[in-house]
Design a protein around this motif. Structure first.
Motif, PDB file in Angstrom:
ATOM      1  N   ALA A   1       0.830  -1.219   0.000  1.00 38.53           N
ATOM      2  CA  ALA A   1       0.000   0.000   0.000  1.00 38.53           C
ATOM      3  C   ALA A   1       0.862   1.266   0.000  1.00 38.53           C
ATOM      4  CB  ALA A   1      -0.909  -0.004   1.216  1.00 38.53           C
ATOM      5  N   GLY A   2       2.157   1.064   0.097  1.00 38.28           N
ATOM      6  CA  GLY A   2       3.050   2.220   0.106  1.00 38.28           C
ATOM      7  C   GLY A   2       3.046   2.981   1.420  1.00 38.28           C
ATOM      8  N   ALA A   3       2.637   2.309   2.473  1.00 37.35           N
ATOM      9  CA  ALA A   3       2.601   2.968   3.788  1.00 37.35           C
ATOM     10  C   ALA A   3       3.924   2.717   4.515  1.00 37.35           C
ATOM     11  CB  ALA A   3       1.455   2.413   4.612  1.00 37.35           C
ATOM     12  N   THR A   4       4.293   3.647   5.390  1.00 38.29           N
ATOM     13  CA  THR A   4       5.486   3.418   6.197  1.00 38.29           C
ATOM     14  C   THR A   4       5.068   2.883   7.552  1.00 38.29           C
ATOM     15  OG1 THR A   4       5.415   5.724   6.885  1.00 38.29           O
ATOM     16  CG2 THR A   4       6.893   5.167   5.066  1.00 38.29           C
ATOM     17  N   TRP A   5       5.873   2.005   8.087  1.00 37.20           N
ATOM     18  CA  TRP A   5       5.499   1.377   9.362  1.00 37.20           C
ATOM     19  C   TRP A   5       6.744   0.998  10.143  1.00 37.20           C
ATOM     20  CZ3 TRP A   5       6.400  -4.067  10.079  1.00 37.20           C
ATOM     21  CH2 TRP A   5       6.878  -4.732   8.918  1.00 37.20           C
ATOM     22  N   THR A   6       6.525   0.660  11.397  1.00 38.25           N
ATOM     23  CA  THR A   6       7.654   0.265  12.239  1.00 38.25           C
ATOM     24  C   THR A   6       7.205  -0.598  13.410  1.00 38.25           C
ATOM     25  OG1 THR A   6       9.566   1.113  13.476  1.00 38.25           O
ATOM     26  CG2 THR A   6       7.524   2.328  13.720  1.00 38.25           C
ATOM     27  N   LEU A   7       8.159  -1.336  13.939  1.00 39.51           N
ATOM     28  CA  LEU A   7       7.962  -1.977  15.240  1.00 39.51           C
ATOM     29  C   LEU A   7       8.730  -1.131  16.245  1.00 39.51           C
ATOM     30  CD1 LEU A   7       8.620  -5.815  14.678  1.00 39.51           C
ATOM     31  CD2 LEU A   7       6.458  -4.610  14.562  1.00 39.51           C
ATOM     32  N   ALA A   8       8.406  -1.258  17.509  1.00 37.59           N
ATOM     33  CA  ALA A   8       9.165  -0.545  18.537  1.00 37.59           C
ATOM     34  C   ALA A   8       9.758  -1.580  19.488  1.00 37.59           C
ATOM     35  CB  ALA A   8       8.266   0.411  19.298  1.00 37.59           C
ATOM     36  N   GLN A   9      11.037  -1.426  19.736  1.00 40.64           N
ATOM     37  CA  GLN A   9      11.730  -2.421  20.565  1.00 40.64           C
ATOM     38  C   GLN A   9      11.195  -2.442  22.001  1.00 40.64           C
ATOM     39  OE1 GLN A   9      15.963  -2.077  20.271  1.00 40.64           O
ATOM     40  NE2 GLN A   9      16.358  -3.770  21.670  1.00 40.64           N
ATOM     41  N   ASP A  10      10.736  -1.300  22.462  1.00 41.97           N
ATOM     42  CA  ASP A  10      10.252  -1.245  23.848  1.00 41.97           C
ATOM     43  C   ASP A  10       8.733  -1.345  23.953  1.00 41.97           C
ATOM     44  OD1 ASP A  10       9.925   1.134  22.576  1.00 41.97           O
ATOM     45  OD2 ASP A  10      10.503   2.389  24.271  1.00 41.97           O
ATOM     46  N   ALA A  11       8.053  -1.572  22.823  1.00 42.70           N
ATOM     47  CA  ALA A  11       6.589  -1.705  22.880  1.00 42.70           C
ATOM     48  C   ALA A  11       6.120  -2.556  21.711  1.00 42.70           C
ATOM     49  CB  ALA A  11       5.932  -0.324  22.844  1.00 42.70           C
TER      50      ALA A  11
ATOM     51  N   LEU B   1      -1.603  -1.251  36.868  1.00 36.41           N
ATOM     52  CA  LEU B   1      -0.739  -2.077  36.023  1.00 36.41           C
ATOM     53  C   LEU B   1      -1.132  -1.921  34.553  1.00 36.41           C
ATOM     54  CD1 LEU B   1      -0.562  -5.287  38.244  1.00 36.41           C
ATOM     55  CD2 LEU B   1       0.951  -3.299  38.224  1.00 36.41           C
ATOM     56  N   ALA B   2      -2.436  -1.804  34.303  1.00 36.42           N
ATOM     57  CA  ALA B   2      -2.908  -1.603  32.927  1.00 36.42           C
ATOM     58  C   ALA B   2      -2.330  -0.304  32.369  1.00 36.42           C
ATOM     59  CB  ALA B   2      -4.429  -1.569  32.895  1.00 36.42           C
ATOM     60  N   ARG B   3      -2.273   0.708  33.228  1.00 39.59           N
ATOM     61  CA  ARG B   3      -1.723   2.010  32.827  1.00 39.59           C
ATOM     62  C   ARG B   3      -0.248   1.868  32.463  1.00 39.59           C
ATOM     63  NH1 ARG B   3      -2.124   4.602  37.458  1.00 39.59           N
ATOM     64  NH2 ARG B   3      -4.351   4.916  37.138  1.00 39.59           N
ATOM     65  N   GLU B   4       0.479   1.130  33.296  1.00 37.72           N
ATOM     66  CA  GLU B   4       1.910   0.899  33.042  1.00 37.72           C
ATOM     67  C   GLU B   4       2.112   0.234  31.669  1.00 37.72           C
ATOM     68  OE1 GLU B   4       4.912   1.123  34.646  1.00 37.72           O
ATOM     69  OE2 GLU B   4       5.956  -0.261  33.285  1.00 37.72           O
ATOM     70  N   LEU B   5       1.272  -0.775  31.378  1.00 34.32           N
ATOM     71  CA  LEU B   5       1.424  -1.513  30.115  1.00 34.32           C
ATOM     72  C   LEU B   5       1.024  -0.659  28.914  1.00 34.32           C
ATOM     73  CD1 LEU B   5       0.094  -4.992  31.338  1.00 34.32           C
ATOM     74  CD2 LEU B   5       2.464  -4.351  30.924  1.00 34.32           C
ATOM     75  N   VAL B   6      -0.079   0.056  29.030  1.00 37.59           N
ATOM     76  CA  VAL B   6      -0.500   0.937  27.922  1.00 37.59           C
ATOM     77  C   VAL B   6       0.512   2.069  27.753  1.00 37.59           C
ATOM     78  CG1 VAL B   6      -2.147   2.786  27.398  1.00 37.59           C
ATOM     79  CG2 VAL B   6      -2.983   0.507  27.782  1.00 37.59           C
ATOM     80  N   GLY B   7       1.044   2.521  28.888  1.00 38.13           N
ATOM     81  CA  GLY B   7       1.999   3.628  28.868  1.00 38.13           C
ATOM     82  C   GLY B   7       3.221   3.327  28.014  1.00 38.13           C
ATOM     83  N   ARG B   8       3.620   2.051  27.980  1.00 42.71           N
ATOM     84  CA  ARG B   8       4.781   1.677  27.165  1.00 42.71           C
ATOM     85  C   ARG B   8       4.493   1.927  25.688  1.00 42.71           C
ATOM     86  NH1 ARG B   8       6.040  -4.060  30.270  1.00 42.71           N
ATOM     87  NH2 ARG B   8       6.458  -3.102  32.289  1.00 42.71           N
ATOM     88  N   ILE B   9       3.273   1.571  25.269  1.00 43.01           N
ATOM     89  CA  ILE B   9       2.891   1.747  23.861  1.00 43.01           C
ATOM     90  C   ILE B   9       2.769   3.244  23.546  1.00 43.01           C
ATOM     91  CG2 ILE B   9       1.059   1.335  22.164  1.00 43.01           C
ATOM     92  CD1 ILE B   9       0.424  -1.254  23.852  1.00 43.01           C
ATOM     93  N   VAL B  10       2.110   3.962  24.437  1.00 40.30           N
ATOM     94  CA  VAL B  10       1.922   5.398  24.228  1.00 40.30           C
ATOM     95  C   VAL B  10       3.290   6.087  24.152  1.00 40.30           C
ATOM     96  CG1 VAL B  10       0.944   7.520  25.210  1.00 40.30           C
ATOM     97  CG2 VAL B  10      -0.322   5.375  25.366  1.00 40.30           C
ATOM     98  N   GLY B  11       4.190   5.685  25.044  1.00 36.96           N
ATOM     99  CA  GLY B  11       5.535   6.271  25.065  1.00 36.96           C
ATOM    100  C   GLY B  11       6.237   6.040  23.737  1.00 36.96           C
ATOM    101  N   ALA B  12       6.174   4.810  23.242  1.00 40.49           N
ATOM    102  CA  ALA B  12       6.845   4.485  21.978  1.00 40.49           C
ATOM    103  C   ALA B  12       6.204   5.239  20.816  1.00 40.49           C
ATOM    104  CB  ALA B  12       6.789   2.988  21.729  1.00 40.49           C
ATOM    105  N   ALA B  13       4.875   5.283  20.793  1.00 45.99           N
ATOM    106  CA  ALA B  13       4.172   5.958  19.685  1.00 45.99           C
ATOM    107  C   ALA B  13       4.536   7.440  19.652  1.00 45.99           C
ATOM    108  CB  ALA B  13       2.664   5.779  19.842  1.00 45.99           C
ATOM    109  N   GLU B  14       4.660   8.039  20.817  1.00 45.80           N
ATOM    110  CA  GLU B  14       4.974   9.469  20.881  1.00 45.80           C
ATOM    111  C   GLU B  14       6.450   9.720  20.560  1.00 45.80           C
ATOM    112  OE1 GLU B  14       3.367  10.520  24.707  1.00 45.80           O
ATOM    113  OE2 GLU B  14       1.361  10.857  23.872  1.00 45.80           O
ATOM    114  N   ARG B  15       7.308   8.839  21.055  1.00 47.35           N
ATOM    115  CA  ARG B  15       8.732   8.993  20.805  1.00 47.35           C
ATOM    116  C   ARG B  15       9.036   8.843  19.313  1.00 47.35           C
ATOM    117  NH1 ARG B  15      12.172   4.953  20.625  1.00 47.35           N
ATOM    118  NH2 ARG B  15      10.788   3.546  21.722  1.00 47.35           N
ATOM    119  N   LEU B  16       8.367   7.853  18.704  1.00 51.73           N
ATOM    120  CA  LEU B  16       8.631   7.602  17.280  1.00 51.73           C
ATOM    121  C   LEU B  16       7.768   8.493  16.370  1.00 51.73           C
ATOM    122  CD1 LEU B  16       8.887   3.698  17.418  1.00 51.73           C
ATOM    123  CD2 LEU B  16      10.767   5.334  17.217  1.00 51.73           C
TER     124      LEU B  16
END
Lengths: 219, 423
Positions: free
Chosen positions: B205-215, B230-245
């Motif tokens: 589709a010509g889209a750019t994508w990535t995996l995140a090592q920490d999420a 604990l749910a917040r901690e786990l979701v926070g990892r994904i949110v952190g990676a999405a924002e960082r990247l």
């Protein structure tokens, strides 16, 4: 106290007390519910949804596909009772007259033959749902004193009204007095028992529809 | 902080809100929720009636937040909630509820029972009555990043396999990509074809994508067990990676509760809306199709059906997209009798599959799905949740049913039109 004195009390102070308790109770219960509040949902709702709180208030009156077959007595008994009760309550001319006397509001009534059918259907449906509550394993398991009390408090106004209207079994004045008193018991109990669903059903259905609706689901 | 009854009861008081108060106020004990619940329909045991699973929470509400309840408590007429009672209720709240929410669709007064069970679990966990299997999975998720203990090294191995098989590079920690791709442990361990499929589709589709090592892990045991911190901690990892990247969109994989966790609970757990979008892979596929970027060829010419994962359809609103795709790909696609937002659960959602104690009941409850599949007579079952898939594959094996299971994303990737590919 004679039957007439009882009727006079029931129609006067009795009714005022019952209405006041009912109104106060409803306000208190609504305050208890809304006072708990709810946190704002920060997730982004879907742009378009076939569902919403208002929609569910109406749509939840209809059974989901296949459910009537699974629980016919609960559904059919429930519909017949609610309709029979509502028609009798709101479209029997003396009831409309009473409301007009109290508030000045009035609307057209239905012929007494129709009211008679509605009342009998309501009574029979109530007997059917009671039999089902006693025999169905789930309903029997869930039921406690309050469920049977609520049933009785709903049955009595219909039954005494029917006796009074047809001049059956007991003296008319006494029957009418008992009818008004039974309605007053119902009014007093309404806010503090499961009968409160008459009011809270609009709130619970709205929340349900709102929760599902923002996710794009018509509930 | 260690779990105690007081903490549990306080958590009950904390989670009680206006919707729950209205739900308890409206219940007329009609018993219809039982008819909607596979744990009741497949066992016939009234104790599995959904509203009954909330009885301790209902009494806590009544005694803490209603005038009559408070008075009854004051004069000793109210039956207090006890620790022993919560222990007794644990199997009802965790083993016999998949949070599928079918009862919430059926209740005539509109009670969202699944919403209440999810919240009640917060108190159950705080009181120490969550099942061992879920406690272990949650601890592992917090410590290692995945409830199954999958570490980044395992993900790397999967990446290598995918790169070798499909000949494209799997981007890791790439900034400003259109999509951050997540996986569930199941996809990393059992179904690596998912990553291959997503990669092929997005590249095509010509889209750019990535995996995140920490999420990389999308699942969230904190949601299932009922531990918001604990749910917040786990979701926070994904949110952190999405924002960082700085990605535009996070793709929730073929996993039901992961989608609920990130898409619907995520912003509430974090206490703020997200600056990026969260979509289930099926939504992304449908977006690409609509944009003309998902070109398919050929069809799968065998009778098949689609199992709606509850959290994706009924609790997530993604029920049209899989049908659009299947109607295009499978001329013999047949619907089960009760489907879409009224589907029946596989029996293993909401943490039930991670709870060993629940296994016999889970297999019994699968009889409903079994009957649905047998009624259609198909031999292929497509779904879009790796947990549903694992649960059903195990149950199909248990009942000696010869049914092939497929992930929808994988099915789409197999039918990608790559002829005019220009790379």
């Amino acid at each position: 106290m004679t039957a007439l004195e009882l009727l006079t009390w029931a129609r006067g102070p009795g009714l005022s007390i019952a209405l006041a308790v009912c109104a106060f109770g409803i306000l208190l219960r609504l305050f208890e519910i809304f006072g708990l509040g709810r946190k704002a949902d920060l997730s982004r709702p879907r742009d378009h949804s076939p569902g919403s709180g208002w929609r569910t208030i109406v749509s939840r009156s209809l059974p989901p596909p296949g459910m009537v077959k699974q629980a016919p007595v609960t559904y059919i008994g429930g519909y017949v009772f609610h309709l029979g009760f509502a028609i009798t309550l709101f479209f029997f001319v003396p009831h409309i007259e009473l409301v007009r006397g109290l508030t000045g509001l009035s609307w057209p009534g239905l012929p007494t033959q129709l009211i008679d059918i509605a009342a009998v259907a309501g009574l029979l449906a109530l007997i059917a749902v009671l039999a089902s509550r006693l025999s169905n394993p789930v309903k029997r398991f869930l039921s406690g004193f309050q469920d049977y009390l609520a049933w009785l408090l709903t049955f009595l106004p219909l039954a005494t009204g029917y006796l009074a209207f047809h001049h059956l079994l007991i003296d008319y004045t006494l029957a009418l007095a008992l009818h008004v008193l039974s309605v007053e018991l119902l009014l007093v109990a309404l806010p503090f028992t499961k009968l409160f669903h008459t009011v809270s059903v609009f709130v619970s259905r709205w929340y349900n529809g709102d929760i599902f609706g923002r996710k794009g689901v018509a509930s | 902080m260690s779990a105690t009854f007081e903490r549990g009861y306080n958590a009950f008081k904390e989670i009680l809100d206006a919707p729950i108060a209205s739900f308890f106020s409206s219940c007329v004990h009609c018993g219809l929720c039982a008819e909607a619940c596979l744990f009741y329909t497949e066992t016939g045991d009234p104790k599995y009636t959904p509203i009954h699973k909330l009885e301790p929470l209902r009494r806590a509400w009544q005694q803490e937040y209603t005038l009559l309840g408070k008075l009854a408590k004051l004069v000793g007429l109210a039956k207090p909630v006890t620790d022993a009672e919560l222990a007794e209720w644990s199997p009802l709240v965790y083993d016999a509820c998949t949070l599928c929410g079918r009862c919430s669709m059926v209740c005539p007064v509109g009670n969202d029972i699944a919403y209440m069970v999810r919240k009640m679990r917060e108190g159950m966990t705080a009181a120490g009555h969550a099942p061992e299997g879920l406690v272990t999975a949650t601890k592992r998720a917090i410590q290692s990043g995945s409830p199954a203990g999958v570490k980044w090294a395992t993900v790397e191995a999967t990446i290598k396999r995918v790169q070798k098989e499909f000949g494209f590079e799997v981007p890791v920690n790439r900034e400003n990509a259109d999509y951050l791709v997540l996986m569930s442990s199941w996809e990393i361990l059992n179904y690596p074809e998912y990553l291959g499929a997503v990669g092929r589709i997005l590249n095509r589709a010509g889209a750019t994508w990535t995996l995140a090592q920490d999420a990389y892990e999308a699942t969230n045991s904190g949601i299932q067990i009922g531990a918001s911190d604990l749910a917040r901690e786990l979701v926070g990892r994904i949110v952190g990676a999405a924002e960082r990247l700085k990605v535009k969109c996070v793709i929730s994989p073929e996993c039901g509760h992961a989608y609920s966790a990130i898409r619907w609970e995520g912003p509430n757990l974090m206490g703020r809306p997200f600056g990026f979008e969260v979509k289930h892979i099926l939504e992304v596929l449908d977006d690409l199709r609509r944009a003309g970027k998902l070109k398919l060829k050929g069809t799968l010419d065998q009778p098949l059906t689609y199992h709606d994962p509850c959290q994706i359809s009924r609790r997530g609103g993604v029920y049209e997209q899989p049908r659009t795709l299947l109607n295009q790909l499978a001329p013999q696609f047949r619907e089960m009798h009760e489907t879409g937002t009224m589907n029946w659960c596989c029996g293993g959602g909401g943490g039930v599959s991670a709870n060993e104690r629940a296994e016999p009941l889970r297999l019994t409850s699968f009889k409903r799905k079994k009957a649905q599949i047998e009624e259609l007579g198909v031999k292929t079952l497509v779904t879009a949740c790796a947990n549903c898939r694992v649960v059903m594959e195990e149950a199909l094996e248990h009942y000696h049913m010869d049914i092939e299971m497929l992930g929808l994303t994988e099915l789409v990737a197999e039918h990608l039109d790559e002829e005019d590919k220009h790379v």
